[in-house]
Design an enzyme around this catalytic site. Structure first.
Site, PDB file in Angstrom:
ATOM      1  N   HIS A  57       0.839  -1.215   0.000  1.00 53.53           N
ATOM      2  CA  HIS A  57       0.000   0.000   0.000  1.00 53.53           C
ATOM      3  C   HIS A  57       0.866   1.252   0.000  1.00 53.53           C
ATOM      4  O   HIS A  57       1.481   1.600   1.008  1.00 53.53           O
ATOM      5  CB  HIS A  57      -0.937   0.017   1.213  1.00 53.53           C
ATOM      6  N   HIS A  59       1.493   5.406  -2.090  1.00 51.16           N
ATOM      7  CA  HIS A  59       1.004   6.463  -2.995  1.00 51.16           C
ATOM      8  C   HIS A  59       2.205   7.093  -3.684  1.00 51.16           C
ATOM      9  O   HIS A  59       2.775   8.074  -3.198  1.00 51.16           O
ATOM     10  CB  HIS A  59       0.212   7.523  -2.217  1.00 51.16           C
ATOM     11  N   GLN A 152      -9.530   9.311  -5.312  1.00 47.90           N
ATOM     12  CA  GLN A 152      -9.229   9.938  -4.020  1.00 47.90           C
ATOM     13  C   GLN A 152     -10.370  10.832  -3.501  1.00 47.90           C
ATOM     14  O   GLN A 152     -10.652  10.862  -2.304  1.00 47.90           O
ATOM     15  CB  GLN A 152      -7.951  10.782  -4.168  1.00 47.90           C
ATOM     16  N   HIS A 210      -9.329   1.732  -0.126  1.00 48.32           N
ATOM     17  CA  HIS A 210      -9.211   2.434   1.136  1.00 48.32           C
ATOM     18  C   HIS A 210     -10.566   2.252   1.807  1.00 48.32           C
ATOM     19  O   HIS A 210     -11.583   2.688   1.260  1.00 48.32           O
ATOM     20  CB  HIS A 210      -8.947   3.918   0.905  1.00 48.32           C
ATOM     21  N   GLU A 213     -11.289   4.270   6.650  1.00 45.45           N
ATOM     22  CA  GLU A 213     -10.127   4.959   7.229  1.00 45.45           C
ATOM     23  C   GLU A 213     -10.648   6.140   8.032  1.00 45.45           C
ATOM     24  O   GLU A 213     -10.565   7.293   7.617  1.00 45.45           O
ATOM     25  CB  GLU A 213      -9.148   5.414   6.135  1.00 45.45           C
ATOM     26  N   ASP A 309       2.164   3.204   2.956  1.00 41.16           N
ATOM     27  CA  ASP A 309       1.203   4.260   2.631  1.00 41.16           C
ATOM     28  C   ASP A 309       1.878   5.531   2.113  1.00 41.16           C
ATOM     29  O   ASP A 309       1.638   5.937   0.982  1.00 41.16           O
ATOM     30  CB  ASP A 309       0.311   4.570   3.842  1.00 41.16           C
TER      31      ASP A 309
HETATM   32 FE   FE2 Z   1      -3.499   5.131   1.314  1.00 45.81          FE
END
Ligand code: FE2
Length: 427
Positions: A57, A59, A152, A210, A213, A309
């Site tokens: 995971h 970005h 996102q 996701h 969260e 992440d």
């Molecule tokens: Fe993430």
């Protein structure tokens, strides 16, 4: 048999001593001792030789952008998303690619050779998608980079996210992402899980959302994700990332939820460094840490992989591409301190995460891709304790990174001249 490379004298994660013989990009032999000639021998005497680290995971479109255009003042997930939204219009293809490639260099030096990166699809230009598809191609001989189409700003909440996410999949992004807890309503979140899983099923793709969260114990989109995985026959191909709301959920409800996840073959990807930094920001004391229930999930038979992440981006101001940092934090927050649990934390940044990503060619076995890392540690638990130096990294049969062992030179009268932090019972 003649080998191109032999990694000699190392210890495998299961404790066996072994020489590893490599021909071309394949592991050709694993034996207690190999005396055949080789083009090159790497001396790994007494060192852990492990398969590469895997980050399930990340970005990569946002990495190394820390401070652009400003710093996250509140430290919350939501300000991070807003900050990323401010930065997005000024992103260029070249800058995204440059930062991603710089990060890949860090990753290689840390023995991190497989990364699943989400890429934001809420930008009509799909500039980051194009940039990361190019990066994926350029690093392919060294890093398995898997991309997730990630809306996102919300699959429904952002007006063009739906069409852009589908376009990104058409362009070759291989995993379907989502963010149900960021949609306008619980019902929209639920619908987004259903629709995105249907997209994945129709295209034969994996799913990694996701999911939940948040600190809201009533954020239960993981339930719908497990339901859809079961309904659509996606068992073993679906992951829920973060799952932080589970930290705060009612215990009785979780006792029903975990078996449903196990039954549906849904994996979990907690991100310990980021979860404990971003969650609980609305609490006074006691302050929640937002880490999902890892030991309980393992006990229920759910596959778990730890992710990193973020590194130096709108959400996280630190990070070094070191998956042992991730395992170290996961171990502490999850209170996973038995020898078996500590070893499991190492597995969750190597083999378990590789299984989540579906990397069939991964692992130290004859016939598999010859990618491995030699660590300045005697075993997996020591590697986590020391966040051990990567002495040598081999990718597809080639040595791609080397460094010296981490020994400090001491100037202490009457004491040894150097010190290693490796543990020996002879001390
Ligand atoms: Fe993430």
């Amino acid at each position: 048999m003649e080998f191109d490379l032999i990694v000699k004298g190392g210890r495998l994660p299961d404790g066996r001593g072994a020489d590893i013989g490599i021909k071309g990009d394949r592991i050709a032999a694993i034996e207690p001792r190999l005396d055949a000639p080789a083009g090159r021998v790497v001396d790994a005497t007494g060192n852990l030789v492990a398969p590469p680290f895997v980050d399930p995971h990340f970005h990569m479109d946002a990495t190394l952008s820390y401070g652009l255009p400003r710093i996250n003042a509140s430290g919350t997930l939501l300000e991070g998303i807003a900050l990323w939204g401010e930065l997005k219009p000024s992103l260029t293809h070249e800058a995204v690619k440059r930062r991603a490639l710089a990060y890949c260099d860090w990753a290689v030096s840390m023995g991190l050779l497989a990364i699943r990166s989400h890429v934001d699809t809420c930008d009509d230009r799909l500039l980051a998608v194009e940039a990361l598809l190019e990066v994926r191609k350029e690093v392919a001989s060294v890093i398995d980079l898997q991309l997730v189409a990630f809306p996102q700003d919300g699959y429904y909440r952002s007006p063009t996210a739906r069409q852009n996410t589908l376009r990104a999949l058409d362009m070759g992004v291989e995993v379907v992402g989502g963010i149900p807890h960021f949609e306008r309503t619980m019902e929209d979140g639920r619908r987004s899980v259903t629709e995105l899983c249907e997209v994945a099923a129709a295209r034969g793709l994996m799913v990694d959302m996701h999911c939940d969260e948040t600190d809201d114990p009533l954020s239960r989109h993981i339930e719908q994700l497990a339901f859809e995985a079961q309904r659509l026959g996606l068992q073993g191909r679906v992951a829920g990332s973060h799952l932080t709301s589970m930290h705060s959920m009612d215990n009785y409800y979780v006792s029903k939820l975990l078996p449903l996840m196990a039954e549906a073959g849904v994996a979990a990807i907690p991100n310990p460094l980021i979860n404990i930094v971003l969650q609980g920001r609305h609490d006074t004391y006691p302050k929640r840490r937002g880490m999902t229930r890892v030991p309980e999930m393992l006990k229920a038979g759910i596959r778990v992989g730890f992710g990193q992440d973020c590194v130096l981006d709108p959400w996280y101001s630190l990070g070094t591409a070191d998956m042992l940092d991730v395992a170290f934090m996961g171990l502490h927050v999850g209170q996973m301190t038995s020898p078996a649990d500590m070893k499991r934390c190492f597995d969750m940044v190597t083999a378990e995460s590789a299984a989540i990503m579906g990397l069939a060619d991964y692992g130290l076995e004859v016939g598999r891709k010859a990618s491995l890392v030699v660590l300045d540690a005697g075993d997996p638990v020591e590697a986590v304790r020391l966040r051990a130096a990567r002495l040598c990294v081999v990718a597809a049969g080639k040595v791609v990174s080397e460094r010296d062992a981490a020994h400090a030179r001491l100037s202490l009268p009457g004491r040894p001249g150097s010190v290693s932090r490796r543990f020996s019972r002879d001390v």
